[in-house]
Design a protein around this motif. Structure first.
Motif, short mmCIF file in Angstrom:
data_model
loop_
_atom_site.label_atom_id
_atom_site.label_comp_id
_atom_site.label_asym_id
_atom_site.label_seq_id
_atom_site.Cartn_x
_atom_site.Cartn_y
_atom_site.Cartn_z
N UNK A 126 46.04 36.35 48.55
CA UNK A 126 46.32 34.96 48.16
C UNK A 126 45.45 34.54 46.98
N UNK A 127 44.17 34.92 47.00
CA UNK A 127 43.30 34.57 45.88
C UNK A 127 43.76 35.23 44.59
N UNK A 128 44.18 36.50 44.68
CA UNK A 128 44.66 37.19 43.49
C UNK A 128 45.94 36.54 42.97
N UNK A 129 46.84 36.15 43.87
CA UNK A 129 48.08 35.47 43.45
C UNK A 129 47.78 34.11 42.82
N UNK A 130 46.80 33.39 43.38
CA UNK A 130 46.44 32.09 42.80
C UNK A 130 45.86 32.28 41.40
N UNK A 131 45.03 33.29 41.20
CA UNK A 131 44.45 33.55 39.89
C UNK A 131 45.53 33.94 38.89
N UNK A 132 46.45 34.78 39.30
CA UNK A 132 47.55 35.17 38.41
C UNK A 132 48.45 33.98 38.10
N UNK A 133 48.69 33.11 39.09
CA UNK A 133 49.50 31.91 38.86
C UNK A 133 48.84 30.97 37.87
N UNK A 134 47.52 30.82 37.98
CA UNK A 134 46.80 29.97 37.04
C UNK A 134 46.85 30.57 35.64
N UNK A 135 46.74 31.88 35.55
CA UNK A 135 46.81 32.55 34.25
C UNK A 135 48.21 32.38 33.64
N UNK A 136 49.26 32.54 34.45
CA UNK A 136 50.62 32.36 33.95
C UNK A 136 50.87 30.92 33.51
N UNK A 137 50.36 29.98 34.29
CA UNK A 137 50.54 28.56 33.93
C UNK A 137 49.83 28.24 32.62
N UNK A 138 48.64 28.81 32.45
CA UNK A 138 47.91 28.58 31.21
C UNK A 138 48.66 29.18 30.02
N UNK A 139 49.24 30.36 30.22
CA UNK A 139 50.04 30.97 29.15
C UNK A 139 51.21 30.08 28.79
N UNK A 140 51.88 29.51 29.81
CA UNK A 140 53.02 28.63 29.55
C UNK A 140 52.61 27.37 28.82
N UNK A 141 51.48 26.77 29.21
CA UNK A 141 51.07 25.51 28.61
C UNK A 141 50.47 25.69 27.21
N UNK A 142 49.78 26.79 26.98
CA UNK A 142 49.17 27.00 25.67
C UNK A 142 50.15 27.59 24.67
#
Length: 127
Positions: A38-54
């Motif tokens: 779950x922690x790894x999925x949350x970190x990857x989700x945050x990274x993907x969201x940052x890629x989308x927003x930036x």
């Protein structure tokens, strides 16, 4: 991995076997596995969201430059001090000309003396 060597992990595992017992250990190991996933999925989700927003700027960011482990205040101060022109070394000769007439101390002293020697302020609207 957080400074844990194989020997330390083995010791933690042996202590866990004694504390939890062999019947509960598989259940807790599965829970630990789910938590790590779950922690790894949350970190990857945050990274993907940052890629989308930036957007495309995400690839241009130098992430190593933003790593807090790279922060060394001594190096930053040294670089800031050496950016300017080199300071001329001061000579060992001491000036005997007296105090600087434009120093802030002497300017304040002259202002105080001038205020004391002049006429007292008068306010015509005062009662």
């Amino acid at each position: 991995m957080f400074g844990l060597t194989f020997e330390k992990l083995l010791l933690i595992g042996i202590i866990a076997v004694f504390l939890l017992g062999p019947e509960k250990l598989p259940h807790y190991a599965a829970q630990l596995g789910r938590l790590v996933r779950q922690l790894r999925d949350m970190a990857n989700g945050a990274k993907d969201r940052m890629k989308d927003e930036m957007g495309p700027e995400f690839d241009d960011v130098d992430w190593k430059k933003l790593d807090p482990r790279q922060y060394d205040p001594r190096r930053i101060i040294r670089e800031a001090l050496t950016e300017d022109e080199p300071v001329k070394p001061q000579s060992a000769v001491i000036s005997r000309t007296g105090p600087n007439p434009d120093s802030a101390y002497l300017q304040r002293k002259r202002a105080r003396e001038g205020a004391l020697t002049g006429p007292a302020p008068f306010d015509s609207e005062a009662t």
